[in-house]
Design an enzyme around this catalytic site. Structure first.
Site, PDB file in Angstrom:
ATOM      1  N   ASP A  56       0.856  -1.181   0.000  1.00  0.00           N
ATOM      2  CA  ASP A  56       0.000   0.000   0.000  1.00  0.00           C
ATOM      3  C   ASP A  56       0.895   1.235   0.000  1.00  0.00           C
ATOM      4  OD1 ASP A  56      -3.254   0.188   0.730  1.00  0.00           O
ATOM      5  OD2 ASP A  56      -2.112   2.054   0.916  1.00  0.00           O
ATOM      6  N   LYS A 102      -0.768   2.574   7.226  1.00  0.00           N
ATOM      7  CA  LYS A 102      -1.600   1.383   7.077  1.00  0.00           C
ATOM      8  C   LYS A 102      -0.734   0.136   6.998  1.00  0.00           C
ATOM      9  CE  LYS A 102      -5.632   1.262   4.452  1.00  0.00           C
ATOM     10  NZ  LYS A 102      -6.257   1.320   3.120  1.00  0.00           N
ATOM     11  N   GLU A 125     -14.186  -9.406  -8.052  1.00  0.00           N
ATOM     12  CA  GLU A 125     -14.372  -9.916  -6.697  1.00  0.00           C
ATOM     13  C   GLU A 125     -15.794  -9.592  -6.253  1.00  0.00           C
ATOM     14  OE1 GLU A 125     -12.316 -11.631  -4.547  1.00  0.00           O
ATOM     15  OE2 GLU A 125     -14.225 -11.620  -3.501  1.00  0.00           O
ATOM     16  N   ASN A 180     -24.131  -6.382  -9.272  1.00  0.00           N
ATOM     17  CA  ASN A 180     -24.519  -5.349  -8.309  1.00  0.00           C
ATOM     18  C   ASN A 180     -25.757  -4.590  -8.775  1.00  0.00           C
ATOM     19  OD1 ASN A 180     -22.666  -6.007  -6.406  1.00  0.00           O
ATOM     20  ND2 ASN A 180     -21.296  -4.283  -6.754  1.00  0.00           N
ATOM     21  N   PHE A 188     -32.314 -10.597  -0.579  1.00  0.00           N
ATOM     22  CA  PHE A 188     -32.290  -9.227  -1.120  1.00  0.00           C
ATOM     23  C   PHE A 188     -33.680  -8.738  -1.476  1.00  0.00           C
ATOM     24  CE2 PHE A 188     -28.088  -7.289  -1.516  1.00  0.00           C
ATOM     25  CZ  PHE A 188     -27.395  -8.257  -0.829  1.00  0.00           C
ATOM     26  N   PRO A 195     -37.660  -5.334   2.498  1.00  0.00           N
ATOM     27  CA  PRO A 195     -38.010  -3.924   2.321  1.00  0.00           C
ATOM     28  C   PRO A 195     -37.530  -3.116   3.516  1.00  0.00           C
ATOM     29  CG  PRO A 195     -39.905  -5.198   3.064  1.00  0.00           C
ATOM     30  CD  PRO A 195     -38.783  -6.180   2.880  1.00  0.00           C
ATOM     31  N   CYS A 240     -20.309   0.119  -2.246  1.00  0.00           N
ATOM     32  CA  CYS A 240     -20.369  -0.549  -3.557  1.00  0.00           C
ATOM     33  C   CYS A 240     -21.644  -0.270  -4.343  1.00  0.00           C
ATOM     34  CB  CYS A 240     -20.200  -2.050  -3.384  1.00  0.00           C
ATOM     35  SG  CYS A 240     -18.551  -2.481  -2.815  1.00  0.00           S
TER      36      CYS A 240
HETATM   37  C1  UDX Z   1     -22.287  -5.715  -2.110  1.00  0.00           C
HETATM   38  C2  UDX Z   1     -22.487  -7.007  -2.903  1.00  0.00           C
HETATM   39  O1  UDX Z   1     -23.406  -7.860  -2.210  1.00  0.00           O
HETATM   40  C3  UDX Z   1     -21.167  -7.718  -3.096  1.00  0.00           C
HETATM   41  O2  UDX Z   1     -21.335  -8.880  -3.888  1.00  0.00           O
HETATM   42  C4  UDX Z   1     -20.206  -6.758  -3.776  1.00  0.00           C
HETATM   43  O3  UDX Z   1     -18.946  -7.363  -3.935  1.00  0.00           O
HETATM   44  C5  UDX Z   1     -20.066  -5.471  -2.980  1.00  0.00           C
HETATM   45  O4  UDX Z   1     -21.342  -4.888  -2.775  1.00  0.00           O
HETATM   46  P1  UDX Z   1     -21.914  -5.109   0.476  1.00  0.00           P
HETATM   47  O5  UDX Z   1     -21.777  -3.689   0.040  1.00  0.00           O
HETATM   48  O6  UDX Z   1     -20.962  -5.669   1.455  1.00  0.00           O
HETATM   49  O7  UDX Z   1     -21.832  -6.076  -0.805  1.00  0.00           O
HETATM   50  O8  UDX Z   1     -23.365  -5.219   1.109  1.00  0.00           O
HETATM   51  P2  UDX Z   1     -24.697  -6.076   0.868  1.00  0.00           P
HETATM   52  O9  UDX Z   1     -24.774  -7.159   1.862  1.00  0.00           O
HETATM   53  O10 UDX Z   1     -24.840  -6.434  -0.552  1.00  0.00           O
HETATM   54  O11 UDX Z   1     -25.803  -4.985   1.272  1.00  0.00           O
HETATM   55  C6  UDX Z   1     -25.902  -3.764   0.535  1.00  0.00           C
HETATM   56  C7  UDX Z   1     -26.976  -2.860   1.087  1.00  0.00           C
HETATM   57  O12 UDX Z   1     -28.261  -3.350   0.740  1.00  0.00           O
HETATM   58  C8  UDX Z   1     -26.991  -2.685   2.607  1.00  0.00           C
HETATM   59  O13 UDX Z   1     -27.157  -1.311   2.892  1.00  0.00           O
HETATM   60  C9  UDX Z   1     -28.192  -3.499   3.054  1.00  0.00           C
HETATM   61  O14 UDX Z   1     -28.746  -2.993   4.234  1.00  0.00           O
HETATM   62  C10 UDX Z   1     -29.116  -3.331   1.864  1.00  0.00           C
HETATM   63  N1  UDX Z   1     -30.105  -4.407   1.709  1.00  0.00           N
HETATM   64  C11 UDX Z   1     -29.689  -5.678   1.446  1.00  0.00           C
HETATM   65  C12 UDX Z   1     -31.465  -4.125   1.775  1.00  0.00           C
HETATM   66  O15 UDX Z   1     -31.868  -2.973   1.979  1.00  0.00           O
HETATM   67  N2  UDX Z   1     -32.357  -5.139   1.585  1.00  0.00           N
HETATM   68  C13 UDX Z   1     -31.974  -6.406   1.327  1.00  0.00           C
HETATM   69  O16 UDX Z   1     -32.838  -7.261   1.157  1.00  0.00           O
HETATM   70  C14 UDX Z   1     -30.594  -6.688   1.263  1.00  0.00           C
END
Ligand code: UDX
EC number: 1.1.1.22
Length: 439
Positions: free
Chosen positions: A32, A37, A154, A214, A255, A258, A266
């Protein structure tokens, strides 16, 4: 041959990848440009909260398979396979992704490459980036095309980063040669032997898989949140609707929760960067629906503020508001684009006295928003509150006792922003219970 690996960029993705690859038996050098870090990682301190990762980091520092450096010269001399894991944040004031860190990595590494090697991009990028970087790499490297590029997106989720790295749902490889594929098959041999599906494809497809995944997840969340908006006007219950939908295997329940919608480092920036890139390519029409996905998501935050204001009698002036949750999701200390903090700051800006509590994201929240007040427990944050808002569904909040919490608040009023509580239990304890998308 057992390749020696480098991991360039030790953020969330890079630290996890470096530690996990070392745990699989590889010799790994993490790099890095941030010397603090590097020193902290080398001392076994993880700057992020990620279950299980610190143990793996420490174990592999101790057994000597993992080290960290700030020197590109050292990285080039050390490794045969170089993973690039730097961030691609949203540009200021634009939808597009800022890929300058990726260019910086190639520009810093390439001049030191004096033998055949494979550079493997893992960052989330606008389609077309890999082809451009492959040319740059060959141009700047003394060995030319013998330093090749592969793209290997990833998909790890925060909170599950170790498991997602060790047992991925799939491995996607964008390559230009059989040699590159062969090297990557050796690097991921243990996962492939365990039956992990592998998709070998070209650069643009590999790059697109990540943003498409995503975009799909964001769309699924916004779909159910759009249904929540309809439920609110039709006096229907989106939680029951979502449950009923989930029994259809073609739809599935994951996912489909609600609530306050998605945040984090991300999903929000990735769908925006995807739209921006499609626009550049002349395919913007194909993704205009993502604008709506984003808009639905942002409307949930505004709706949450409106609901809270309704419960404080139409104004936040002179009212105390307890906010439970600061992280963008439970089991994370990440507050990037956190819906919870967005709601908290809006209410504070409208005159409410806001006290926030989160089990592990408090320090990060305090640094980013010194203007808010913070409690050291849910009970403390809720003291004298006119309304309690549950904005991140930590188990600790789901397990709260409505009687106990009721004994410290000024008014037993709660808005469940994640549809995580049992409405009947809370109403039975005398709470005025409201949730997004439910009567
Ligand atoms: C996400 C993708 O899942 C992952 O594959 C990618 O590599 C990076 O982005 P992450 O950002 O860690 O991962 O979070 P994730 O668990 O996907 O949740 C994203 C957001 O969606 C959160 O704010 C969560 O609260 C929200 N969410 C998730 C909902 O509001 N409802 C759901 O049913 C699921």
């Amino acid at each position: 041959m057992a390749y020696r690996l480098t991991v360039l960029g030790t953020g969330y993705l890079g630290t996890t990848h470096a530690a996990c690859m070392a745990d699989l038996g590889f010799e790994v050098l993490g790099l890095d440009v941030d010397a603090d870090k590097v020193a902290s990682l080398q001392a076994g301190h993880l700057p992020i909260h990620e279950p299980g990762l610190e143990e793996i980091l420490r174990r592999n520092l101790a057994n000597g398979r993992l080290r960290f450096t700030t020197s590109y010269r050292e990285a080039a001399a050390f490794g045969e396979v170089h993973f690039v894991c730097v961030g691609t944040p949203q540009k200021k004031g634009e939808y597009a992704a800022d890929v300058s860190y990726l260019d910086a990595v190639i520009e810093s590494l390439a001049p030191h490459l004096d033998r055949e090697c494979l550079v493997v991009g893992k960052s989330t990028v606008p389609v077309g980036t890999a082809a451009r970087l492959a040319d740059k790499l060959a141009r700047l490297s003394p060995v030319g095309e013998a330093s090749e590029l592969a793209w290997n997106p990833e998909f790890l989720r925060e909170g599950f980063a170790v498991d997602d790295t060790m047992n991925p749902d799939r491995i996607v490889l964008g390559v230009r040669s059989e040699k590159a594929e062969k090297v990557m098959r050796e690097v991921y041999a243990s996962m492939l032997e365990a039956g992990t599906p592998l998709v070998v494809t070209d650069y643009p497809t590999a790059e697109l898989v990540k943003v498409a995944a995503n975009a799909f997840l964001a769309t699924k969340i916004s779909f159910i949140n759009a249904m929540a908006e309809v439920c609110e006007t039709a006096h229907a219950d989106v939680k029951q609707l979502s449950k009923a939908l989930s029994y259809d295997e073609r739809i599935g329940g994951r996912f489909l929760n609600p609530g306050l919608g998605f945040g984090g480092g991300c999903l929000p920036k990735d769908i925006r960067a995807f739209m921006a890139r499609a626009g550049e390519l002349g395919a913007d029409q194909a993704l205009t629906f993502l604008r709506e996905v984003d808009a639905i998501n942002m409307r949930r935050r505004a709706r949450m503020v409106d609901l809270a204001r309704e419960l404080t009698g139409g104004s936040f002036n002179g009212c105390t508001v307890a906010v439970l949750g600061a992280a963008f999701k439970p089991n994370s200390d990440d507050i990037r684009d956190s819906p919870a903090l967005d709601v908290a700051t809006s209410i504070a800006a409208q005159g409410g006295r806001v006290t926030v509590y989160d089990p592990i994201a408090l320090d990060n929240a305090r640094r980013a928003h010194p203007e808010l007040s913070y409690g050291t427990s849910a009970m403390e944050a809720a003291r004298d509150a006119h309304v309690v808002l549950l904005l991140t569904e930590w188990q600790e909040f789901v397990d709260l006792d409505p009687e106990e919490l009721g004994s410290v608040v000024a008014q037993r009023k709660i808005v469940d922003g994640r549809n995580a509580l049992d409405a009947e239990t809370w109403r039975a304890a005398g709470w005025h219970y409201r949730a997004l998308g439910r009567p």
